[in-house]
Design an enzyme around this catalytic site. Sequence first.
Site, short mmCIF file in Angstrom:
data_model
loop_
_atom_site.label_atom_id
_atom_site.label_comp_id
_atom_site.label_asym_id
_atom_site.label_seq_id
_atom_site.Cartn_x
_atom_site.Cartn_y
_atom_site.Cartn_z
N ASP A 184 -41.53 -25.22 -5.31
CA ASP A 184 -42.57 -25.82 -4.47
C ASP A 184 -43.86 -25.24 -5.01
O ASP A 184 -44.14 -24.05 -4.80
CB ASP A 184 -42.36 -25.43 -3.00
N HIS A 185 -44.64 -26.05 -5.71
CA HIS A 185 -45.75 -25.44 -6.45
C HIS A 185 -46.81 -24.81 -5.54
O HIS A 185 -47.58 -23.97 -5.99
CB HIS A 185 -46.34 -26.42 -7.48
N HIS A 247 -44.72 -28.74 0.97
CA HIS A 247 -45.86 -27.84 0.83
C HIS A 247 -46.42 -27.36 2.18
O HIS A 247 -46.68 -26.17 2.37
CB HIS A 247 -47.00 -28.52 0.06
C1 BG6 Z 1 -47.61 -33.07 -5.19
C2 BG6 Z 1 -47.63 -34.43 -4.58
O1 BG6 Z 1 -46.46 -32.37 -4.82
O2 BG6 Z 1 -48.76 -32.34 -4.78
C3 BG6 Z 1 -48.91 -35.17 -4.94
O3 BG6 Z 1 -46.51 -35.17 -5.02
C4 BG6 Z 1 -50.12 -34.35 -4.60
O4 BG6 Z 1 -48.98 -36.44 -4.28
C5 BG6 Z 1 -49.99 -32.94 -5.16
O5 BG6 Z 1 -51.25 -34.99 -5.17
C6 BG6 Z 1 -51.11 -32.06 -4.65
O6 BG6 Z 1 -51.06 -30.81 -5.28
P1 BG6 Z 1 -52.36 -29.90 -5.42
O7 BG6 Z 1 -51.87 -28.65 -6.03
O8 BG6 Z 1 -53.31 -30.66 -6.30
O9 BG6 Z 1 -52.90 -29.74 -4.04
#
Ligand code: BG6
Length: 510
Positions: A184-185, A247
């Site tokens: 989960d980034h 997230h």
């Molecule tokens: C991803 C989603 O997991 O996270 C995208 O699939 C979203 O739709 C993105 O744009 C947002 O990530 P961050 O790190 O740019 O907030």
Amino acid sequence: MKNTENQMLVIFGASGDLTARKLVPALYNLYESGHLPKNFVVLGASRSDLSDEDFRKKVVLESKYLTDKIKDKNRDGIQKFAEMFFYEDLGKDYDVDYTPLRKRVGDLNDEKGTEGNIMYYLSTPPTLYETIAKNLADAGLSTQNNGWKRLIVEKPFGYSLETAKALNKGLQQHFSESQIYRIDHYLGKETVQNLLVTRFANSIFEPLWNRNYIDHIEITNAESVGVEKRGGYYDKSGALRDMFQNHLLQIVSLIVMEPPIGDGAEEIRNEKVKALKSLRVMKDEKTLHDHTIRAQYMASEINGEKVKGYREEEGVDPESTTETYAAIKFFVDNWRWKDVPFYVRTAKRMPTKVTEVVIHFKTPHHQIFKESGIHSKDNKLIIRIQPDEGILIKFGVKVPGQGFKVERANLDFYYSSLVETRVMEAYERLLLDAMQGDATLYARADEVEAAWEFVDPILDYWQKGKDVRMYGYPSGTWGPTNADDLIEGIGFWRNPGENLTDDENYCVLC
Ligand code: BG6
């Protein structure tokens, strides 16, 4: 620095966008900062017909995602980095006999000294996860007799509680839970990890972190972009599955959790699961109706430029009922959080890109300075996840002069002021952790399932419930105005600006 053992990274779906866009730049940063082990190999595996040389060109030497990073760098260093990359064509399908792959892995292992340690990264559609895990196991590539084996899987992890459970069960037939790393980034973001430190390394916050002092909690995740080129995927997913289930509930779990016994992966993850399990699941239609709002962005003009509405986007059904905006109110059933409402919203095509957590404290129990009107303004702790990362405390100060006129002042901290520290990018940090066998920032099976347990009834209600509305909001605005009705008492969300200290209601519309 923790030890990173010699190893091989095998990327499935290596010719796809994620590899070039995220994984290779993250590996390059690890290479530059000396975090890669002495013997390290990246073996790309997918269905495109590429040679090692083609693959190196595609993801390193000619990659547009690396241009900026490598432009002033020494060519020998870049060539050395590129030479770590190899490619194996799996043929027309992922569901094939992996004996040739095993042979290639074996040869590279012998030649490069990676000591039988392998990390598999599944950067493929989720429908292939189980197939790949099974074929790896059938080919003897999951056994840990000769070096460890780890499996990293990307989101989405399941489409519902049932599918997530089936996927967990499927993967666990071939790899043990301790070998599986669900990425989960958001957990790779420094500011998300800092939620733990803010709470548990400071004695000034934790004593107040409960229903006695906190009035409500607000989390906003806004993106200014629309669905871009991912309409096909997004239309089957929607904001709740795409952002909230993973997230945002990860962020929620870090705010809600009890102090862990220590900083070990299982200790932290045990508390996160407990937190997710204590979210009150909404069961009846009235609560689901009153506590959830969904909406879609509509065509509009932003900065003089026309932007399409969601239903006009490529890959999106013109009659789609997929939400690009979701706002949810909920409660947490435990001692600490009884009766404290949580408000969480996420959306595309908002005025700006921002993610922040706002802890609203109660007004003082006994108000001496009533005349000043301060009781209508709460103390706030604002934790800014991105951009302009930092922490802001809003508190009352005396306005100089006669009497006791009180105004709000800001006390702020910015990550950017830590000039000495290079903040690792999310994928860089997560890859390094997995390479070192640290699963703290990866989601465990029960964690993912607990999150789906909360989300499933909302999705069901939105799909089949009575009186379910889909609101529209013009692109570039803060969503449907009735979303403010969710917030009892105060009656509006804090609409953050691009910068941490921007005043409320500021928004970048032009
Ligand atoms: C991803 C989603 O997991 O996270 C995208 O699939 C979203 O739709 C993105 O744009 C947002 O990530 P961050 O790190 O740019 O907030």
